[in-house]
Enzyme design. Structure first.
Site, PDB file in Angstrom:
ATOM      1  N   TYR A   1      21.249  43.759 -52.382  1.00 24.76           N
ATOM      2  CA  TYR A   1      20.838  43.349 -53.733  1.00 24.76           C
ATOM      3  C   TYR A   1      21.331  41.952 -54.103  1.00 24.76           C
ATOM      4  CZ  TYR A   1      18.266  47.007 -56.208  1.00 24.76           C
ATOM      5  OH  TYR A   1      17.291  47.857 -56.665  1.00 24.76           O
TER       6      TYR A   1
ATOM      7  N   LYS B   1      28.091  52.970 -43.097  1.00 28.31           N
ATOM      8  CA  LYS B   1      27.761  52.754 -41.686  1.00 28.31           C
ATOM      9  C   LYS B   1      28.931  51.979 -41.074  1.00 28.31           C
ATOM     10  CE  LYS B   1      24.822  53.020 -38.319  1.00 28.31           C
ATOM     11  NZ  LYS B   1      24.746  54.265 -37.565  1.00 28.31           N
TER      12      LYS B   1
ATOM     13  N   ASP C   1      23.764  57.836 -40.978  1.00 24.59           N
ATOM     14  CA  ASP C   1      22.745  58.552 -40.201  1.00 24.59           C
ATOM     15  C   ASP C   1      23.035  60.051 -40.166  1.00 24.59           C
ATOM     16  OD1 ASP C   1      24.807  57.178 -38.901  1.00 24.59           O
ATOM     17  OD2 ASP C   1      23.947  57.445 -36.925  1.00 24.59           O
TER      18      ASP C   1
ATOM     19  N   ASP D   1      19.660  53.581 -51.564  1.00 22.31           N
ATOM     20  CA  ASP D   1      18.231  53.448 -51.821  1.00 22.31           C
ATOM     21  C   ASP D   1      17.460  54.422 -50.943  1.00 22.31           C
ATOM     22  OD1 ASP D   1      16.085  52.344 -53.068  1.00 22.31           O
ATOM     23  OD2 ASP D   1      15.958  50.575 -51.793  1.00 22.31           O
TER      24      ASP D   1
END
Ligand code: NAP
Length: 390
Positions: free
Chosen positions: A139, A205, A256, A280
């Site tokens: 963003y 992540k 994931d 998102d």
């Protein structure tokens, strides 16, 4: 003795496309819920603000400063979806509003409503609230086109630091700060405590991006340890036998894996705290499990301002057709009522939406999914909700 009615000024932006229709439906239902819950002791004074196409037509600007100023002044707004202007220099109006007002937590609750067609076998197991960082990561919008002077300058610096990057690369940078990560984690933990929810999971992540995503996780744990030591316990502490009763369990999952978990073990998760991009993807994936974006409400929260909005966009092909589903904006309205301290009105509204959907009264986006039901239009759906509110 009769008490004085309390008026609360609420600015609203009808928005573009289906925005005005779902906003009308939502305001009517919200007003009905307040009347029912507070016996006329509270009422909302709706003040219309312009942004998007309406503002461009009226005042020649996509996002007038007066609109932002009014939201700042009243501390709250209900917002319809806005068209992203093409070629105006503004990347996205929605992002611009969140950044101008420093609305750093994008909050998206996802739960199942009985009767709504879902692609999974046990949709009722999904009941999560996603706290998505709203100001950093992708963003920030820091990226340069392949071949531009800026991209070449950055590539030169990167190479001088020992990294091998192809010359024909576009370049993007995702900054994630301790300040922004911690304030997001703080609001997620506070929310879990206030609502009596069992856990907060940091989704990241960090196995690949150690100093951004990994740091997001570490800062989250650090904040829990330093600011909520009495009220939280980590999953690792709990597994090693520490008493977790009455405490919020703090844990983390790699993004994931989290996408698997929402399908395989949704009941083990409650509040998720995520960086911008993970949140998102994840919030749309969660919403899909309970019937899609038509039921996904959202809030953008800062320290002194809150803007409530549907997660979906302007759905331009349905504009003016009285077919759009207003539930997402109505549920955002229910979040706004809670934020204003009108919890019983929020419950009245949510119960009426629940009852209406459970009775098989739905807009075309749901009925077309093999229900065999006849769809109702936006206005009729709202009328059914208001009738149930009584
Ligand atoms: P969209 O407006 O969310 O619409 C995509 C599809 O979602 C629609 O074609 C429709 O699906 C379904 N849909 C969305 N809202 C619905 C509703 N209330 N009732 C029934 N179905 C609904 O996404 P988009 O077409 O990508 O974006 C259109 C514009 O909205 C763009 O300018 C975009 O930038 C903007 N946008 C704004 C916001 C925001 O203001 N927060 C968010 C996202 C996008 P079917 O065609 O399958 O029926």
């Amino acid at each position: 003795m009769s008490r004085m009615a309390k008026d609360i000024i609420v600015p609203f932006i009808p928005g573009d496309g289906v925005g005005p229709e779902i906003m009308d439906a939502s305001r009517n239902a919200i007003d009905a819920a307040i009347r029912k819950a507070s016996s006329d002791e509270v009422s909302l004074v709706w003040t219309e603000l312009v942004a998007g196409e309406a503002a461009q037509k009226k005042v020649g600007q996509w996002l007038p400063e007066e609109t932002l100023q009014s939201i700042r002044e009243h501390g709250v707004a209900l917002k319809g979806p806005l068209t992203t202007p093409v070629g105006s220099g503004i990347r996205s109006l929605n992002v611009a509003i969140r950044q101008a007002l420093d609305l750093y937590a994008n909050v998206r609750p996802v739960r199942y409503f009985s009767g709504v067609p879902s692609p999974v076998r046990e949709p009722h197991k999904m009941n999560m609230v996603i706290f998505r960082e709203n100001t950093e990561d992708v963003y920030k919008g820091i990226e340069w086109k392949r071949g531009s002077a800026e991209a070449e300058a950055i590539l030169k610096v990167i190479r001088s630091l020992g990294a091998n990057v192809r010359e024909d690369s576009g370049v993007g940078i995702k900054p994630m700060s301790e300040h922004a990560s911690k304030r997001l984690a703080r609001s997620a933990i506070r929310y879990a405590l206030r609502k009596g929810l069992p856990s907060v999971t940091f989704v990241h992540k960090g196995n690949i991006m150690k100093f951004t995503e990994g740091a997001f996780r570490d800062w989250g744990y650090e904040l829990a340890r330093t600011e909520f030591a009495e009220e939280t316990v980590t999953e690792a502490e709990m597994l090693s036998g520490q008493d977790s009763s009455g405490k919020v369990i703090v844990k983390d999952r790699i993004a994931d894996n989290m996408f698997q978990q929402i399908l395989t073990r949704p009941e083990e998760y409650s509040v998720l705290a995520t960086p911008n991009l993970n949140g998102d993807y994840l919030s749309d994936a969660c919403a899909a499990q309970v019937g899609g974006l038509g039921l996904a409400p959202g809030a953008n929260l800062g320290d002194s301002v809150a803007v409530f909005e549907a997660v979906h966009g302007t759905a331009p092909k349905y504009a003016g057709m009285d077919v759009a589903n207003p539930s997402s904006l109505m549920l955002s309205g229910a979040m706004m009522l809670e934020h204003l301290g009108l919890d019983s009105a929020a419950s009245v509204l949510v119960n009426a939406i629940e009852g209406t959907l459970a009775a098989g009264v739905m807009t075309q986006d749901f009925t077309r999914l093999g229900t065999g039901l006849k769809p109702v239009g936006t206005r009729q759906f709202a009328q059914e909700i208001i009738r149930r509110i009584g």
